[in-house]
Design an enzyme around this catalytic site. Structure first.
Site, short mmCIF file in Angstrom:
data_model
loop_
_atom_site.label_atom_id
_atom_site.label_comp_id
_atom_site.label_asym_id
_atom_site.label_seq_id
_atom_site.Cartn_x
_atom_site.Cartn_y
_atom_site.Cartn_z
N ARG A 1 0.86 -1.19 0.00
CA ARG A 1 0.00 0.00 0.00
C ARG A 1 0.89 1.23 0.00
NH1 ARG A 1 -3.54 0.77 5.20
NH2 ARG A 1 -1.56 1.51 6.03
N GLU B 1 -12.27 1.03 1.00
CA GLU B 1 -12.45 1.39 2.41
C GLU B 1 -13.62 2.35 2.61
OE1 GLU B 1 -8.15 1.88 4.20
OE2 GLU B 1 -8.20 2.58 2.12
N ASP C 1 -11.59 0.49 8.18
CA ASP C 1 -12.13 1.77 7.75
C ASP C 1 -13.49 1.63 7.09
OD1 ASP C 1 -10.53 3.99 8.52
OD2 ASP C 1 -8.98 3.38 7.12
N ARG D 1 -13.43 4.45 14.64
CA ARG D 1 -12.91 3.15 15.07
C ARG D 1 -11.93 3.25 16.24
NH1 ARG D 1 -8.09 1.24 12.34
NH2 ARG D 1 -7.21 2.75 10.89
N CYS E 1 -7.93 -7.24 3.79
CA CYS E 1 -6.70 -7.06 4.58
C CYS E 1 -6.98 -6.36 5.91
CB CYS E 1 -5.65 -6.29 3.79
SG CYS E 1 -6.15 -4.62 3.32
#
Length: 551
Positions: free
Chosen positions: A321, A410, A434, A444, A481
């Site tokens: 990423r 996300e 997310d 979160r 992931c």
């Protein structure tokens, strides 16, 4: 009596309760009897010592914990906080009161801003406790050491406490606060600690209480019966057998391949991930190269780290990423604007577009690293919300030599138009942490809404299903992931929703592998349908368990 919370993994432990000591009380608000310069020296020494202690703990802990503790060390050494303490001391406050007031001021300001800043607020409380304990010459409030194995019960654990738990003594952790993506949960999963977070009734537990902590069932059984103890001991033996079973590729009972990949925060964890059965890397976070830096690292510096990672996975898929700056990872050289709600601001691909030279250098370094190694590199962009953003990233990645470019899903927006996003990108990876946050409008990192931060919620599952269906139609892979992939039963549901690979903390791979082997693809789809039909997260988890058992 049974108490319920959110289990981390599927571990089981039996033991007696030891409660964590309460934090230090608020120091008295009085004028110091010492000269300001003396108090100033006391405060400065305590701040410096605390920063050094946190940094040392980070070096010992390693992994994700190292990053968290190094960030806390930097907070303790923050010049602006030091100035706030100094100003209060010079006005006549004691060092203890100056530290308390300075940290409370920052905590209250940051807590109201959400996201990353709310997380820092919690960390500031822990650092304040440690600095004041140093001033008082007493141990910082932390994990007790009774000299025998025990079940630790606490309001919550700081990153410093979780990272340095003595696993020969702490058989399980139960916290009153926290959710499935809290620091406690993430670090507990990484260290294979049996843990249940968000157990509201845990405050009623007393030292010496006999308990069974069953993370897989989300329960703490108080005063268990002989039959309950025997069942728990059987589960513990089963899990021990799973941990020592031969390492094989992830697959369902019918042979459907489900690659099990590792989430890594630096190349340091690569060897351990391979040893634990990772078939590659599904998420390599590159932020460690950028955090705490005054400028972005150059191409050569980045390439060396990427080569070190890729060399550990010859012939295997490694998904990297690109820098996910903003929100919980603000970087002045990417975006130095103060944002009232950074989680909804200039973060991810938005921040990188505003600082395109940083993105170009990173993509160039990654392409060069792939050319020097034999890994199958794939690169993805974070926080995609539109097809236009997808096209911008994939075209730039290809221009700079990246062969396979994809995106992270996300945001609900990206999930709902996944068919169009996958018409441009070559793969998608769902970041469930997310995605859950934005779907449920629940920060979160905020304990007060932790119950909503649950990837089992049917709304979140439905969005994942949209992405899975788009992947199947387009013939393009869809991975997960986020922390959801590490839940053995939820992993089955994800496959039933069309997910083709799962990436997680390496310590979770054995349990997920064993879980997948128990079901074929038709089973997984049936269990997923049961979860989707539920009204909420708790009901979805229960429905999936019932469906899994009804075979």
């Amino acid at each position: 009596m049974q108490l319920r919370g959110t289990g981390v993994g599927v571990g089981v432990a039996i033991g007696s309760v030891i409660r964590m000591a309460d934090p230090l009380p608020e120091p008295p608000d009085r004028v110091s009897e010492l000269a300001p310069d003396v108090e100033s020296e006391r405060a400065t020494s305590a701040l410096t010592a605390t920063a050094a202690d946190l940094a040392a703990r980070g070096l010992t802990a390693g992994g994700t914990a190292k990053d968290v503790l190094e960030a806390q060390a930097l907070m303790a050494a923050d010049p602006s906080l030091g100035t706030e303490v100094e100003n209060r001391v010079q006005a006549g406050a004691t060092a203890e009161r100056a530290v308390f007031d300075a940290f409370v001021g920052y905590r209250d300001m940051l807590a109201g801003m959400g996201g990353y800043l709310a997380e820092r607020a919690a960390d500031l409380d822990d650092i304040s406790q440690r600095v004041r304990a140093h001033l008082a010459g007493v141990p910082a409030p932390g994990v007790p050491s009774p000299g025998h194995p025990f079940v630790l019960v606490a309001r919550d654990l700081s990153p410093a406490d979780t990272a340095t738990l003595d696993l020969d003594q702490v058989s399980a952790v139960v916290t009153v606060d926290g959710g499935p993506t809290s620091h406690t949960a993430i670090l507990a999963r990484e260290k294979s600690i049996v843990a249940i977070v968000g157990v509201a009734g845990a405050s009623s537990l007393l030292d010496g209480d006999s308990v069974i902590v069953d993370a897989g069932a989300d329960t703490v059984t108080v005063g268990p019966t002989p039959d309950e103890l025997a069942a728990a001991e059987h589960r513990i033996a089963e899990r021990a057998a799973i941990a020592t079973a031969p390492i094989e590729p992830g697959r369902l009972a019918d042979g459907t391949a489900v690659p099990l990949l590792a989430n890594l925060g630096s190349a340091d964890g690569a060897a351990a991930a391979v040893r634990l059965g990772a078939e590659g890397v599904g998420l390599f976070r590159t932020e460690f190269l950028f955090l705490d830096a005054e400028r972005a690292p150059g191409i050569d510096e980045q390439r060396a780290e990427y080569v070190r990672l890729l060399e550990a996975f010859p012939g295997r898929k490694v998904v990297v990423r690109v820098l996910d700056a903003g929100a919980d990872k603000p970087l002045s050289f990417v975006n130095d604007d103060a944002e009232p709600n950074p989680a909804l601001g200039l973060r991810g691909i938005r921040a990188l577009r505003a600082a395109e030279p940083v993105l170009r250098d990173q993509l160039t370094a990654l392409a060069q690293a792939e050319a020097e190694t034999e890994a199958e590199l794939q690169v993805m962009a974070p926080m995609i919300a539109t097809v236009e953003e997808t096209r911008y990233f994939t075209e730039l990645a290809h221009e700079l030599g990246i062969r396979v470019a994809g995106v992270m899903i996300e945001t609900p927006a990206a999930a709902l138009i996944a068919d169009r996003v996958l018409g441009v990108a070559e793969f998608a990876s769902i970041g469930t942490n997310d995605l859950t946050q934005y779907t449920m409008a629940a920060d979160r990192l905020l304990g007060s809404v932790a119950a909503l931060q649950d990837p089992w919620h049917p709304a979140v599952l439905r969005l994942i299903g949209e992405v899975g269906a788009a992947g199947a139609t387009s013939g393009k892979p869809v991975g997960v992931c986020g922390e959801a992939a590490a839940d053995p039963l939820l992993a089955v549901v994800l496959v039933g929703l069309g997910v083709t690979s799962l990436s997680m903390s390496p310590s979770a791979i054995a349990d997920v592998r064993a879980s997948l082997r128990g079901y074929d693809l038709a089973d997984a789809a049936r269990i997923a349908r049961a979860a989707l039909a539920a009204e909420g997260a708790t009901e979805a988890r229960q429905a999936a368990r019932a469906a899994a058992e009804a075979r």
